[in-house]
Scaffold this motif. Structure first.
Motif, PDB file in Angstrom:
ATOM      1  N   GLY A 122      34.446  31.690  36.149  1.00 53.43           N
ATOM      2  CA  GLY A 122      33.811  32.273  34.960  1.00 53.43           C
ATOM      3  C   GLY A 122      34.019  31.391  33.751  1.00 53.43           C
ATOM      4  N   THR A 123      33.179  30.361  33.618  1.00 53.29           N
ATOM      5  CA  THR A 123      33.318  29.411  32.509  1.00 53.29           C
ATOM      6  C   THR A 123      33.315  30.143  31.178  1.00 53.29           C
ATOM      7  OG1 THR A 123      32.330  27.587  33.746  1.00 53.29           O
ATOM      8  CG2 THR A 123      32.250  27.450  31.349  1.00 53.29           C
ATOM      9  N   PRO A 152      35.303  38.103  41.033  1.00 51.17           N
ATOM     10  CA  PRO A 152      35.924  38.620  42.263  1.00 51.17           C
ATOM     11  C   PRO A 152      37.421  38.863  42.115  1.00 51.17           C
ATOM     12  CG  PRO A 152      35.455  36.279  42.482  1.00 51.17           C
ATOM     13  CD  PRO A 152      34.826  36.724  41.202  1.00 51.17           C
ATOM     14  N   LYS A 153      38.017  38.377  41.018  1.00 50.35           N
ATOM     15  CA  LYS A 153      39.451  38.567  40.785  1.00 50.35           C
ATOM     16  C   LYS A 153      39.679  39.185  39.402  1.00 50.35           C
ATOM     17  CE  LYS A 153      40.905  34.715  43.744  1.00 50.35           C
ATOM     18  NZ  LYS A 153      41.722  33.469  43.827  1.00 50.35           N
ATOM     19  N   LEU A 194      35.077  43.185  34.777  1.00 53.44           N
ATOM     20  CA  LEU A 194      34.774  44.119  35.854  1.00 53.44           C
ATOM     21  C   LEU A 194      34.651  43.371  37.170  1.00 53.44           C
ATOM     22  CD1 LEU A 194      31.025  45.160  35.840  1.00 53.44           C
ATOM     23  CD2 LEU A 194      31.888  43.351  34.353  1.00 53.44           C
ATOM     24  N   PRO A 195      34.812  44.060  38.298  1.00 46.28           N
ATOM     25  CA  PRO A 195      34.658  43.395  39.597  1.00 46.28           C
ATOM     26  C   PRO A 195      33.211  42.968  39.810  1.00 46.28           C
ATOM     27  CG  PRO A 195      35.797  45.506  39.820  1.00 46.28           C
ATOM     28  CD  PRO A 195      35.226  45.470  38.447  1.00 46.28           C
ATOM     29  N   SER A 196      33.022  41.769  40.358  1.00 49.27           N
ATOM     30  CA  SER A 196      31.681  41.313  40.691  1.00 49.27           C
ATOM     31  C   SER A 196      31.229  41.943  42.002  1.00 49.27           C
ATOM     32  CB  SER A 196      31.654  39.788  40.814  1.00 49.27           C
ATOM     33  OG  SER A 196      32.570  39.344  41.798  1.00 49.27           O
ATOM     34  N   ASP A 197      29.925  41.899  42.237  1.00 49.61           N
ATOM     35  CA  ASP A 197      29.393  42.368  43.516  1.00 49.61           C
ATOM     36  C   ASP A 197      29.933  41.499  44.649  1.00 49.61           C
ATOM     37  OD1 ASP A 197      27.914  44.307  42.207  1.00 49.61           O
ATOM     38  OD2 ASP A 197      26.131  43.031  42.042  1.00 49.61           O
ATOM     39  N   ALA A 200      29.430  37.614  45.054  1.00 47.33           N
ATOM     40  CA  ALA A 200      28.848  37.031  43.842  1.00 47.33           C
ATOM     41  C   ALA A 200      29.885  36.187  43.111  1.00 47.33           C
ATOM     42  CB  ALA A 200      28.321  38.121  42.920  1.00 47.33           C
ATOM     43  N   ALA A 201      29.416  35.101  42.499  1.00 48.31           N
ATOM     44  CA  ALA A 201      30.301  34.234  41.723  1.00 48.31           C
ATOM     45  C   ALA A 201      30.621  34.876  40.383  1.00 48.31           C
ATOM     46  CB  ALA A 201      29.637  32.875  41.509  1.00 48.31           C
TER      47      ALA A 201
END
Length: 257
Positions: A122-123, A152-153, A194-197, A200-201
């Protein structure tokens, strides 16, 4: 409209657009937000444009860099967090388990620029203000109103930002068992994680304010954009998510002018 005199350490202060077609993007966003522009040349003979709402600087539309152009990347919005010391922050980012991606680099007397990423990706832009503090307006029509990282984290990202910026955190449990984390600076919620799908990046998503949500959505469609998420029937404020003709995605939220 109240002007922002300064941003706190750890507060989103700026968002800008990198696009393959600056002129087309200017036309689109002037239709949605009523932005006016001031153009400046770049060293390679192109130009970028400062965007204004009622004479107040709120964003920049800039050409993509050569690698983005060569890859055929879509337009992309970047978000920047205010920092008191970008160089120290970049060192701390590595110790906190993140990645230092670029900088710090002086941008004349306007400030110091850097990019880092938390664990999971997540730049994230970092801006140490010089003569340019960031957007002159916040949470106003035509200006940045919110930013959130899907990753994702999420827990690792929240801990990373807490360590770097000293954010306090408010957790909002969701119906699916996950949690939405609101990062706080100076007692105010300033950004979300929030958590990504699945699969997903990690990426940042930004929200800009509008005075009339449904009118702004119609304007986006009329200007050649797409509506990815319609405003809910039971919500006057939104949000709604749109994509500009060059691929830049952002959400709109109705705010009081």
């Amino acid at each position: 409209m109240p002007k922002v005199d300064a941003y706190q350490h750890g507060e989103p202060c700026w968002a800008d657009l990198q696009t393959p077609d600056v002129e087309a993007a200017k036309n689109f966003y002037s239709g949605v937000f009523g932005w006016t522009y001031r153009d400046f040349p770049t060293p390679d003979g192109r130009s970028y444009s400062q965007a204004f709402t009622d004479g107040e600087l709120v964003s920049v539309i800039a050409p993509q860099n050569p690698s983005q152009q060569a890859a055929g990347d879509p337009a992309r919005w970047n978000v920047y967090f205010a920092a008191t010391d970008a160089a120290s922050l970049m060192q701390d980012a590595v110790h906190a388990g993140g990645t230092a991606e670029f900088g710090p680099e002086d941008v004349g007397d306007t400030g110091v620029l850097a990019f880092l990423a938390p664990p999971g990706g997540g730049t994230t832009g970092i801006w140490q203000a010089g003569t340019h503090r960031g957007s002159s307006l916040s949470n106003e029509p035509g200006a940045l109103s919110w930013a959130e990282l899907s990753t994702p984290k999420p827990q690792a990202a929240v801990g990373f930002f807490q360590e770097l910026f000293g954010h306090e955190v408010t957790e909002y449990p969701q119906d699916d068992g996950a949690s939405y984390s609101a990062l706080m600076a100076g007692g105010r919620e300033v950004a979300g994680v929030l958590p990504s799908d699945q699969g997903a990046a990690a990426e940042w998503h930004i929200y800009f304010g509008v005075a009339d949500l449904r009118a702004a959505v119609k304007a986006a469609l009329a200007a050649g954009g797409q509506v990815l998420v319609e405003p809910a029937d039971d919500s006057a404020e939104g949000p709604a998510t749109i994509r500009d003709p060059q691929g830049g995605v952002l959400s709109l939220v109705q705010v009081a002018p």
